[in-house]
Design an enzyme around this catalytic site. Structure first.
Site, PDB file in Angstrom:
ATOM      1  N   ASN A 185      75.933  43.938  25.195  1.00 21.50           N
ATOM      2  CA  ASN A 185      77.182  45.010  25.567  1.00 21.50           C
ATOM      3  C   ASN A 185      78.209  44.116  25.274  1.00 21.50           C
ATOM      4  O   ASN A 185      78.334  43.196  26.161  1.00 21.50           O
ATOM      5  CB  ASN A 185      76.958  45.416  26.958  1.00 21.50           C
ATOM      6  CG  ASN A 185      75.851  46.643  27.151  1.00 21.50           C
ATOM      7  OD1 ASN A 185      75.635  47.534  25.895  1.00 21.50           O
ATOM      8  ND2 ASN A 185      74.936  46.562  28.219  1.00 21.50           N
ATOM      9  N   LYS A 243      81.927  44.159  26.080  1.00 24.24           N
ATOM     10  CA  LYS A 243      82.630  44.587  27.145  1.00 24.24           C
ATOM     11  C   LYS A 243      84.188  44.363  26.715  1.00 24.24           C
ATOM     12  O   LYS A 243      85.075  45.193  27.030  1.00 24.24           O
ATOM     13  CB  LYS A 243      82.318  44.283  28.450  1.00 24.24           C
ATOM     14  CG  LYS A 243      80.764  44.725  28.699  1.00 24.24           C
ATOM     15  CD  LYS A 243      80.166  44.280  30.172  1.00 24.24           C
ATOM     16  CE  LYS A 243      80.849  44.901  31.037  1.00 24.24           C
ATOM     17  NZ  LYS A 243      79.985  46.301  31.349  1.00 24.24           N
ATOM     18  N   ASP A 262      71.994  34.315  21.785  1.00 25.97           N
ATOM     19  CA  ASP A 262      70.569  34.051  21.342  1.00 25.97           C
ATOM     20  C   ASP A 262      70.152  32.675  21.634  1.00 25.97           C
ATOM     21  O   ASP A 262      69.109  32.324  22.150  1.00 25.97           O
ATOM     22  CB  ASP A 262      70.482  34.145  20.090  1.00 25.97           C
ATOM     23  CG  ASP A 262      69.018  34.404  19.410  1.00 25.97           C
ATOM     24  OD1 ASP A 262      67.839  34.632  20.308  1.00 25.97           O
ATOM     25  OD2 ASP A 262      68.732  34.232  18.282  1.00 25.97           O
TER      26      ASP A 262
HETATM   27  C1  LIG Z   1      63.410  29.888  19.971  1.00 25.68           C
HETATM   28  C2  LIG Z   1      63.457  28.530  19.950  1.00 25.68           C
HETATM   29  C3  LIG Z   1      63.217  27.756  21.082  1.00 25.68           C
HETATM   30  C4  LIG Z   1      63.181  26.276  20.962  1.00 25.68           C
HETATM   31  C5  LIG Z   1      63.927  25.487  22.056  1.00 25.68           C
HETATM   32  C6  LIG Z   1      63.922  23.890  21.926  1.00 25.68           C
HETATM   33  C7  LIG Z   1      64.698  23.398  21.347  1.00 25.68           C
HETATM   34  C8  LIG Z   1      66.192  23.766  20.898  1.00 25.68           C
HETATM   35  C9  LIG Z   1      66.312  23.816  19.349  1.00 25.68           C
HETATM   36  C10 LIG Z   1      67.223  24.364  18.713  1.00 25.68           C
HETATM   37  C11 LIG Z   1      67.762  25.535  19.459  1.00 25.68           C
HETATM   38  C12 LIG Z   1      67.931  26.716  18.554  1.00 25.68           C
HETATM   39  C13 LIG Z   1      67.884  28.157  19.515  1.00 25.68           C
HETATM   40  C14 LIG Z   1      67.687  28.946  18.443  1.00 25.68           C
HETATM   41  C15 LIG Z   1      67.235  30.350  18.897  1.00 25.68           C
HETATM   42  C16 LIG Z   1      67.118  31.305  17.674  1.00 25.68           C
HETATM   43  C17 LIG Z   1      65.948  32.214  18.148  1.00 25.68           C
HETATM   44  C18 LIG Z   1      65.697  33.085  16.976  1.00 25.68           C
HETATM   45  O1  LIG Z   1      66.746  33.625  16.510  1.00 25.68           O
HETATM   46  S1  LIG Z   1      64.235  33.533  16.434  1.00 25.68           S
HETATM   47  C19 LIG Z   1      64.462  34.520  15.023  1.00 25.68           C
HETATM   48  C20 LIG Z   1      64.545  35.681  15.034  1.00 25.68           C
HETATM   49  N1  LIG Z   1      63.485  36.402  15.770  1.00 25.68           N
HETATM   50  C21 LIG Z   1      62.438  36.486  14.565  1.00 25.68           C
HETATM   51  O2  LIG Z   1      62.487  36.296  13.691  1.00 25.68           O
HETATM   52  C22 LIG Z   1      61.035  37.103  15.162  1.00 25.68           C
HETATM   53  C23 LIG Z   1      60.325  38.201  14.363  1.00 25.68           C
HETATM   54  N2  LIG Z   1      59.177  38.610  14.965  1.00 25.68           N
HETATM   55  C24 LIG Z   1      58.037  38.079  15.139  1.00 25.68           C
HETATM   56  O3  LIG Z   1      57.745  37.055  14.581  1.00 25.68           O
HETATM   57  C25 LIG Z   1      56.974  38.744  15.986  1.00 25.68           C
HETATM   58  O4  LIG Z   1      57.220  40.097  16.121  1.00 25.68           O
HETATM   59  C26 LIG Z   1      56.802  37.928  17.441  1.00 25.68           C
HETATM   60  C27 LIG Z   1      58.242  37.900  17.914  1.00 25.68           C
HETATM   61  C28 LIG Z   1      56.367  36.617  17.163  1.00 25.68           C
HETATM   62  C29 LIG Z   1      55.876  38.783  18.281  1.00 25.68           C
HETATM   63  O5  LIG Z   1      54.653  39.052  17.214  1.00 25.68           O
HETATM   64  P1  LIG Z   1      53.217  38.673  18.052  1.00 25.68           P
HETATM   65  O6  LIG Z   1      52.227  39.086  17.137  1.00 25.68           O
HETATM   66  O7  LIG Z   1      53.027  37.085  18.297  1.00 25.68           O
HETATM   67  O8  LIG Z   1      53.136  39.403  19.486  1.00 25.68           O
HETATM   68  P2  LIG Z   1      52.909  40.857  19.557  1.00 25.68           P
HETATM   69  O9  LIG Z   1      53.419  41.871  18.451  1.00 25.68           O
HETATM   70  O10 LIG Z   1      51.324  41.225  19.755  1.00 25.68           O
HETATM   71  O11 LIG Z   1      53.635  41.119  21.002  1.00 25.68           O
HETATM   72  C30 LIG Z   1      53.174  40.560  22.200  1.00 25.68           C
HETATM   73  C31 LIG Z   1      53.724  41.440  23.308  1.00 25.68           C
HETATM   74  O12 LIG Z   1      54.921  41.525  23.000  1.00 25.68           O
HETATM   75  C32 LIG Z   1      55.836  42.705  22.967  1.00 25.68           C
HETATM   76  N3  LIG Z   1      56.718  42.897  21.936  1.00 25.68           N
HETATM   77  C33 LIG Z   1      56.649  42.179  20.774  1.00 25.68           C
HETATM   78  N4  LIG Z   1      57.814  42.478  20.135  1.00 25.68           N
HETATM   79  C34 LIG Z   1      58.592  43.233  21.147  1.00 25.68           C
HETATM   80  C35 LIG Z   1      59.830  43.857  21.123  1.00 25.68           C
HETATM   81  N5  LIG Z   1      60.461  43.731  19.925  1.00 25.68           N
HETATM   82  N6  LIG Z   1      60.179  44.627  21.854  1.00 25.68           N
HETATM   83  C36 LIG Z   1      59.462  44.776  23.072  1.00 25.68           C
HETATM   84  N7  LIG Z   1      58.245  44.311  23.321  1.00 25.68           N
HETATM   85  C37 LIG Z   1      57.913  43.562  22.183  1.00 25.68           C
HETATM   86  C38 LIG Z   1      54.360  43.569  22.381  1.00 25.68           C
HETATM   87  O13 LIG Z   1      54.220  44.918  22.809  1.00 25.68           O
HETATM   88  C39 LIG Z   1      53.334  42.734  23.282  1.00 25.68           C
HETATM   89  O14 LIG Z   1      53.342  43.278  24.648  1.00 25.68           O
HETATM   90  P3  LIG Z   1      51.829  43.429  25.356  1.00 25.68           P
HETATM   91  O15 LIG Z   1      51.258  42.019  25.247  1.00 25.68           O
HETATM   92  O16 LIG Z   1      52.178  43.834  26.738  1.00 25.68           O
HETATM   93  O17 LIG Z   1      51.230  44.464  24.609  1.00 25.68           O
END
Ligand SMILES: CCCCC/C=C\C/C=C\CCCCCCCC(=O)SCCNC(=O)CCNC(=O)[C@H](O)C(C)(C)COP(=O)(O)OP(=O)(O)OC[C@H]1O[C@@H](n2cnc3c(N)ncnc32)[C@H](O)[C@@H]1OP(=O)(O)O
Length: 240
Positions: A183, A185, A161
């Site tokens: 996956n 493996k 991630d």
């Molecule tokens: C990540 C940080 C990077 C920063 C890097 C910088 C410096 C480094 C510092 C530290 C490094 C740390 C790295 C750590 C990484 C850790 C990352 C995480 O773990 S994040 C935590 C886990 N995730 C969550 O908790 C997210 C929870 N979900 C949400 O909050 C929301 O669902 C959302 C993801 C924000 C999306 O919501 P939003 O309302 O904004 O979007 P929409 O629902 O309108 O969707 C937009 C678009 O995307 C499609 N979509 C959304 N979700 C999915 C899905 N699960 N699967 C498929 N498609 C999805 C949706 O259909 C829309 O599509 P379209 O526009 O075509 O209609």
């Protein structure tokens, strides 16, 4: 191999006084630690070699540092505690974000940097902006055990991630993982070094599609393959 790894770590722990918050030994590359008086948090770049790094990890690190010399690759620094810029980027998207009481702020750590040197996640990520890809060099320490002798799948998911997030990351924008598919493996031996090659496959509006593989250093074993979907947060939605 596991025995020598833990023995080395025990002496390392003793060397470091066996307590939290002790800065890493300085290296030429390491910036001087900065102390923020309000929270008494030491900001040290953890993506640099420390005595727990194996020969393989150091060798690969040196090879990638060489690739950085012409500017095509860059080493991404990584901090255990809060990074001011990232906090700023995310602040704009969360209403009244106070999930952590003020008094506990100094305890907050990046999950993958929450362990003492060598015990958990040891890693460094290099990025090639032109090629839209990253390489993460990862050594999973003894506290990450799942099945005896092997790295826990959750720990592998966490480092994947992280690697994918940094591959997808857009400067100044906040992104979050929406989907992660892995996956598994082959099991990853504890204390071994693996290489995670990530790439940005597609950018579609706010959606960033990325993928990666987790390989052995000799590239003979593919441990895992994964895809991820990251979403650029929408400031209009400020509803969390
Ligand atoms: C990540 C940080 C990077 C920063 C890097 C910088 C410096 C480094 C510092 C530290 C490094 C740390 C790295 C750590 C990484 C850790 C990352 C995480 O773990 S994040 C935590 C886990 N995730 C969550 O908790 C997210 C929870 N979900 C949400 O909050 C929301 O669902 C959302 C993801 C924000 C999306 O919501 P939003 O309302 O904004 O979007 P929409 O629902 O309108 O969707 C937009 C678009 O995307 C499609 N979509 C959304 N979700 C999915 C899905 N699960 N699967 C498929 N498609 C999805 C949706 O259909 C829309 O599509 P379209 O526009 O075509 O209609």
């Amino acid at each position: 191999m596991l025995r020598s790894c833990t023995a080395g770590l025990r002496s390392l722990w003793a060397l470091r006084g066996g307590r939290e918050g002790v800065p890493r030994p300085s290296t030429d590359l390491q910036p001087a630690p900065r102390l923020f008086s309000a929270e008494k948090v030491i900001h040290t770049d953890c993506a640099l070699p420390n005595p727990s790094w194996s020969k393989d990890l150091k060798l690969l690190f040196d090879q990638f540092m060489k690739k950085c010399e012409d500017g095509s690759w860059e080493r991404l620094p990584s901090y255990r505690h809060r990074c001011a810029q990232i906090s700023e980027d995310f602040k704009n998207y969360f209403l009244e974000q106070k999930p952590v009481k003020e008094g506990r702020l100094s305890q907050v750590r990046l999950f993958t940097r929450g362990f003492e040197d060598g015990l958990g996640f040891e890693y460094v990520i290099f990025k090639n902006n032109d090629e839209k890809r990253t390489v993460c060099l990862f050594q999973g320490g003894p506290y990450l055990q799942g099945v005896p002798g092997f790295v826990h799948g959750g720990a592998i998911a966490a480092i994947i991630d992280t690697a994918l997030a940094l591959c997808a990351a857009v400067p100044g924008k906040a992104i979050m993982t929406a989907n992660l598919n892995i996956n598994f493996k082959r099991p990853v031996p504890l204390c071994s070094v693996v290489v995670i090659n990530s790439q940005l496959d597609k950018l579609e509006g706010r959606k960033l599609f990325v993928s990666c593989n987790v390989q052995s250093v000799d590239e003979k074993t593919v441990y895992s393959e994964a895809t991820g979907l990251f979403i650029k947060l929408d400031p209009e939605k400020k509803s969390f």
